[in-house]
Design a protein around this motif. Structure first.
Motif, PDB file in Angstrom:
ATOM      1  N   TYR A   1       0.824  -1.211   0.000  1.00  0.00           N
ATOM      2  CA  TYR A   1       0.000   0.000   0.000  1.00  0.00           C
ATOM      3  C   TYR A   1       0.858   1.261   0.000  1.00  0.00           C
ATOM      4  N   LEU A   2       2.017   1.195   0.654  1.00  0.00           N
ATOM      5  CA  LEU A   2       2.893   2.365   0.697  1.00  0.00           C
ATOM      6  C   LEU A   2       3.411   2.740  -0.684  1.00  0.00           C
ATOM      7  N   THR A   3       3.521   1.765  -1.578  1.00  0.00           N
ATOM      8  CA  THR A   3       4.048   2.035  -2.922  1.00  0.00           C
ATOM      9  C   THR A   3       2.953   2.403  -3.923  1.00  0.00           C
ATOM     10  N   MET A   4       1.687   2.330  -3.509  1.00  0.00           N
ATOM     11  CA  MET A   4       0.595   2.624  -4.434  1.00  0.00           C
ATOM     12  C   MET A   4       0.481   4.118  -4.710  1.00  0.00           C
ATOM     13  N   ARG A   5       0.027   4.428  -5.901  1.00  0.00           N
ATOM     14  CA  ARG A   5      -0.240   5.803  -6.292  1.00  0.00           C
ATOM     15  C   ARG A   5      -1.680   5.909  -6.784  1.00  0.00           C
ATOM     16  N   PRO A   6      -2.306   7.073  -6.625  1.00  0.00           N
ATOM     17  CA  PRO A   6      -3.716   7.200  -7.029  1.00  0.00           C
ATOM     18  C   PRO A   6      -3.919   6.908  -8.520  1.00  0.00           C
ATOM     19  N   VAL A   7      -5.020   6.255  -8.825  1.00  0.00           N
ATOM     20  CA  VAL A   7      -5.468   6.051 -10.199  1.00  0.00           C
ATOM     21  C   VAL A   7      -6.944   6.417 -10.252  1.00  0.00           C
ATOM     22  N   ALA A   8      -7.494   6.469 -11.447  1.00  0.00           N
ATOM     23  CA  ALA A   8      -8.881   6.884 -11.614  1.00  0.00           C
ATOM     24  C   ALA A   8      -9.832   5.899 -10.940  1.00  0.00           C
ATOM     25  N   GLY A   9     -10.886   6.449 -10.322  1.00  0.00           N
ATOM     26  CA  GLY A   9     -11.938   5.639  -9.733  1.00  0.00           C
ATOM     27  C   GLY A   9     -13.266   5.928 -10.392  1.00  0.00           C
ATOM     28  N   HIS A  10     -14.329   5.380  -9.809  1.00  0.00           N
ATOM     29  CA  HIS A  10     -15.643   5.503 -10.442  1.00  0.00           C
ATOM     30  C   HIS A  10     -16.465   6.673  -9.903  1.00  0.00           C
ATOM     31  N   ASN A  11     -15.859   7.500  -9.027  1.00  0.00           N
ATOM     32  CA  ASN A  11     -16.561   8.672  -8.519  1.00  0.00           C
ATOM     33  C   ASN A  11     -16.381   9.821  -9.512  1.00  0.00           C
TER      34      ASN A  11
END
Length: 405
Positions: free
Chosen positions: A367-377
Motif C-alpha cells: 500500500y505504501l508504494t501505491m499511487r492514485p489512479v482513476a476511480g468511479h466517482n
C-alpha cells in the motif's frame, strides 16, 4: 414506465425461466428473492434506527489456494490459509440469526476447498454465489449443483484466449473455462460471468459482440468490475483512466436497454452517483485467516472470528475499526479509496494499528508504494440509469443507506 424497458428486461429474464430447471428457479426465487428482500428491509430498518450493525451480505474468501496465477490478483495463491469447516458453518449460521441468507463464496479458487458443497448443502435455506474460474467445473459437479439448487456459479472470464492465458498465468484457460460454462448450461443452472475490466481486456469485453457471445454460451448475467492494481504484483499501467471508466459506465447503461442478458454492477446508484458497498455497510468480507475485513482487496483488519465464528455478531456490533472505516471512506469520497487515495488509506490503517491478514505479510508495504489512479466517482459526469427496471432496482438497493448524508 417505458414498455421497451420492460420488454428488454423480460427477454433476459425469460431466458432464465426457459433455460433453467424448475428446482433451480424455485430456490432462486425463494432463497435469494424472497429471503433477500426481507433481509434488505431488516438491514435498512437497522441502519435507519441506529441499531446494532450487521451487514446485509457477507463475502467469504474460504481459501488462499488457487489453480491459476492471475496478474493483479490480491490473493496469496501460494498461501495455505483457509477457514475451517467449523468457521465457515458458523459464519453462515450466525448470519442467518440476523436474517442474512445470501453469501458470496470466494477464494483463491473455492472449488479447491474440501467439504464446501457439504456445508452449502447443509444450509439448503441459503443461496450462494460461487466466484470461480470455472476450470474445475465438470458435468458431474454441475449436476450436483443442480441437485442442491442453491448455487449460482459466477465464472470469471477475464478476456478471450490470448488475454486469458497471459493474464491468468496458464495455457488454455479460456477453453477450460468455457468447458465449465457448458457443463453448467447442460445442468440447467443460473449462470453468471464476471470480468475485471482493465486496459488490456477493455476492447475484447466491453462491446455488444461479447455480450451476445456470453448469452449464446448460456450466461444469464454478467458482472462488470473495475480493475484494482493491488496485491503482490500490481500492474498499475493496466488500470483504467477516467475516460475509460466513463465509457464503461456509458456502455453498461446503454446496453441495459436491450442486452440479451442481465448486466450487474455495484458501483453506481440509479442517478449515476458513485458508491462503495462497504462504506454503506451493505457488505463486508471475511478472509481465509478469519479476519473480518472492510472489503476483499483491503487485506488488513483488527477483528478475527473465533474457532466456530460464534463471535461474529458481536464483532460486527462492537467493531470500532469497521465503524470508523465506513465513516472515513464515506466522508472522503463516494468512490473507492484504494484507487483514489491510497495515502489516506495507509494513514488510517496505521492509526488503527490494523494487522496484515494474508500469508505473505507484505500488504502494508504494498500500500505504501501505491499511487492514485482513476476511480468511479465521476462528479459532474454522472450517467443515470435509463432502463426503468434497473433504475427501480438501483433506487431500492443502492441508495447509500444514509452513508453519504
Amino acid at each position: 414506465m417505458k414498455l421497451k424497458d420492460y420488454t428488454a428486461t423480460a427477454k433476459a429474464a425469460l431466458r432464465v425461466a426457459m433455460e433453467c430447471s424448475p428446482r433451480i428457479l424455485w430456490k432462486f426465487m425463494y432463497n435469494f428473492g424472497w429471503r433477500n428482500l426481507k433481509n434488505i428491509n431488516q438491514f435498512e430498518r437497522r441502519q435507519a434506527k441506529g441499531e446494532d450493525f450487521f451487514p446485509a451480505f457477507i463475502m467469504i474468501s474460504i481459501t488462499e489456494s488457487c489453480n491459476l496465477a492471475c496478474s493483479g490478483c490480491w490473493v496469496t495463491t501460494t498461501g495455505k490459509q483457509s477457514l475451517s469447516p467449523e468457521q465457515l458453518d458458523g459464519i453462515i449460521s450466525q448470519s442467518k440469526r440476523k436474517g442474512s441468507y445470501f453469501f458470496g463464496i470466494l477464494g483463491g479458487e473455492p472449488l479447491l476447498y474440501k467439504g464446501l458443497l457439504e456445508i452449502m448443502e447443509k444450509h439448503s435455506d441459503c443461496y450462494f454465489q460461487l466466484f470461480t474460474n470455472g476450470t474445475l467445473i465438470t458435468e458431474e459437479l454441475a449436476l450436483r449443483f443442480k441437485k442442491m439448487g442453491n448455487i449460482t456459479p459466477l465464472i470469471s472470464i477475464e478476456g478471450l484466449k490470448q488475454e486469458s492465458d497471459e493474464r491468468r498465468g496458464r495455457n488454455d484457460v479460456f477453453e477450460k473455462t468455457l468447458a465449465g460454462v457448458r457443463a453448467c448450461r447442460k445442468a440447467k443452472l443460473i449462470i453468471g460471468a464476471a470480468a475485471s475490466i482493465c486496459k488490456s481486456n477493455f476492447n475484447d469485453l466491453v462491446n455488444r459482440e461479447h455480450l451476445e457471445r456470453l448469452a449464446a454460451e448460456g450466461i444469464h448475467y454478467f458482472w462488470y468490475y473495475i480493475y484494482r492494481p493491488v496485491g503482490p504484483n500490481p500492474n498499475v499501467a493496466n488500470a483504467l483512466d477516467e475516460d475509460e471508466i466513463l465509457d464503461l459506465r456509458r456502455f453498461i447503461v446503454e446496453q441495459r436497454k436491450n442486452a440479451p442478458l442481465l448486466l450487474i454492477d455495484t458501483y453506481w446508484d440509479d442517478k449515476g452517483n458513485a458508491l462503495c458497498p462497504a462504506a454503506t455497510g451493505m457488505s463486508h468480507h471475511i478472509a481465509p485467516s478469519g479476519a473480518v475485513e472492510f472489503c476483499p482487496p483491503i487485506q488488513m483488519a483488527k477483528d478475527f472470528i473465533n474457532e466456530d465464528a460464534s463471535n461474529l455478531v458481536d464483532l460486527f456490533r462492537q467493531s470500532e475499526f469497521l465503524d470508523q472505516f465506513r465513516k472515513m471512506t464515506a466522508e472522503k469520497s463516494r468512490g473507492c479509496i484504494i484507487l483514489e487515495d491510497p495515502e489516506k488509506l495507509v494513514q488510517f490503517l496505521e492509526m488503527q494499528e490494523a494487522i496484515d491478514s494474508t500469508s505473505r505479510q507484505t500488504v502494508a508495504q504494498e500500500y505504501l508504494t501505491m499511487r492514485p489512479v482513476a476511480g468511479h466517482n465521476l462528479q459532474g459526469k454522472e450517467i443515470p440509469e435509463e432502463n426503468v427496471f434497473y433504475r427501480i432496482m438501483k433506487k431500492k438497493y443502492f441508495f447509500g443507506f444514509g452513508a453519504y448524508g
